[in-house]
Design a protein around this motif. Structure first.
Motif, PDB file in Angstrom:
ATOM      1  N   PRO A  23       0.702  -1.302  -0.103  1.00 34.67           N
ATOM      2  CA  PRO A  23      -0.025   0.069   0.053  1.00 34.67           C
ATOM      3  C   PRO A  23       0.869   1.195   0.045  1.00 34.67           C
ATOM      4  O   PRO A  23       0.555   2.297  -0.592  1.00 34.67           O
ATOM      5  N   ASP A  24       1.996   1.303   0.750  1.00 39.44           N
ATOM      6  CA  ASP A  24       2.667   2.507   1.071  1.00 39.44           C
ATOM      7  C   ASP A  24       3.612   2.674  -0.359  1.00 39.44           C
ATOM      8  O   ASP A  24       4.433   3.581  -0.421  1.00 39.44           O
ATOM      9  N   LYS A  41       1.175   9.719   3.184  1.00 37.95           N
ATOM     10  CA  LYS A  41       0.229   9.150   3.917  1.00 37.95           C
ATOM     11  C   LYS A  41      -0.034   9.902   5.477  1.00 37.95           C
ATOM     12  O   LYS A  41       0.956  10.142   6.264  1.00 37.95           O
ATOM     13  N   GLY A  43      -1.992   8.533   8.683  1.00 35.63           N
ATOM     14  CA  GLY A  43      -2.727   7.340   9.230  1.00 35.63           C
ATOM     15  C   GLY A  43      -3.030   6.190   8.099  1.00 35.63           C
ATOM     16  O   GLY A  43      -2.164   5.848   7.705  1.00 35.63           O
ATOM     17  N   GLU A  44      -4.196   5.977   7.636  1.00 41.10           N
ATOM     18  CA  GLU A  44      -4.596   5.063   6.561  1.00 41.10           C
ATOM     19  C   GLU A  44      -5.075   5.703   5.290  1.00 41.10           C
ATOM     20  O   GLU A  44      -5.444   5.256   4.328  1.00 41.10           O
ATOM     21  N   ILE A  45      -4.809   6.908   5.338  1.00 38.18           N
ATOM     22  CA  ILE A  45      -5.158   7.701   4.124  1.00 38.18           C
ATOM     23  C   ILE A  45      -3.950   8.500   3.421  1.00 38.18           C
ATOM     24  O   ILE A  45      -3.120   8.819   3.881  1.00 38.18           O
ATOM     25  N   TYR A  46      -4.326   8.351   2.113  1.00 42.43           N
ATOM     26  CA  TYR A  46      -3.119   8.918   1.254  1.00 42.43           C
ATOM     27  C   TYR A  46      -3.641   9.949   0.517  1.00 42.43           C
ATOM     28  O   TYR A  46      -4.797  10.089   0.144  1.00 42.43           O
ATOM     29  N   VAL A  90      -7.834   5.603  -0.305  1.00 40.05           N
ATOM     30  CA  VAL A  90      -7.663   4.568   0.837  1.00 40.05           C
ATOM     31  C   VAL A  90      -7.123   3.364   0.119  1.00 40.05           C
ATOM     32  O   VAL A  90      -7.764   3.014  -1.344  1.00 40.05           O
ATOM     33  N   TYR A  91      -6.326   2.648   0.594  1.00 39.00           N
ATOM     34  CA  TYR A  91      -5.962   1.134  -0.238  1.00 39.00           C
ATOM     35  C   TYR A  91      -7.035   0.197   0.119  1.00 39.00           C
ATOM     36  O   TYR A  91      -7.349  -0.244   1.253  1.00 39.00           O
ATOM     37  N   ASP A  92      -7.070  -0.559  -1.070  1.00 37.31           N
ATOM     38  CA  ASP A  92      -8.145  -1.615  -0.963  1.00 37.31           C
ATOM     39  C   ASP A  92      -7.801  -2.837  -1.725  1.00 37.31           C
ATOM     40  O   ASP A  92      -8.076  -2.673  -3.131  1.00 37.31           O
ATOM     41  N   TYR A  96      -6.469   1.854  -5.106  1.00 35.03           N
ATOM     42  CA  TYR A  96      -6.518   2.998  -4.090  1.00 35.03           C
ATOM     43  C   TYR A  96      -7.957   3.308  -4.689  1.00 35.03           C
ATOM     44  O   TYR A  96      -8.272   3.695  -5.799  1.00 35.03           O
TER      45      TYR A  96
END
Length: 143
Positions: A23-24, A41, A43-46, A90-92, A96
């Motif tokens: 993800p990163d 990034k 938290g978990e948000i890009y 968000v990564y899924d 994204y």
């Protein structure tokens, strides 16, 4: 036997590349034909800030353009360089999604999604409402 060995090595090579693209991996500087952005990034948000665009300066080539189309009148005097214009990504499961792109060209906000095609290739799509009715941008990693 040799072909089987080569096929196995190729499969292992692809599998290891897929594992490296976590993800990163989107974090960093990317450039397209008309833009250069930097993903970061929180938290978990890009999100991404605008580093450069073909239309970043006034015709004199030196004066930075302002965010004149912003719906918030208080932000219309800020320079467009450095604004965070991609948020909420968000990564899924390999891609994204759920992002938003603020366009300095028209002051509108669009849906935004993306997918890493390889270590240094990123494909994104900005859209209003439905992704099919959007625009695809291809990016190459700079850093």
């Amino acid at each position: 036997m040799r072909n089987l060995f080569l096929a196995a090595m190729l499969l292992v090579s692809f599998a290891s590349m897929a594992q490296k693209l976590g993800p990163d991996h989107i974090v960093g500087v990317w450039q397209s034909e008309n833009y250069k952005i930097e993903f970061f990034k929180e938290g978990e948000i890009y999100s991404a800030k605008l580093l450069w665009s073909r239309e970043m300066f006034e015709p004199d080539g030196n004066t930075p353009k302002k965010d004149v189309h912003n719906p918030d009148e208080n932000l219309r005097d800020r320079p467009i360089k450095g604004i965070t214009h991609i948020t909420g990504l968000v990564y899924d499961g390999g891609g994204y999604k759920n992002g938003q792109l603020y366009s300095v060209q028209d002051g509108n906000t669009y849906g935004f999604k993306g997918e890493l095609k390889s270590q240094d290739k990123l494909e994104t799509r900005a859209f209003k409402g439905v992704p099919m009715l959007g625009r695809t941008i291809h990016w190459t990693r700079v850093q």
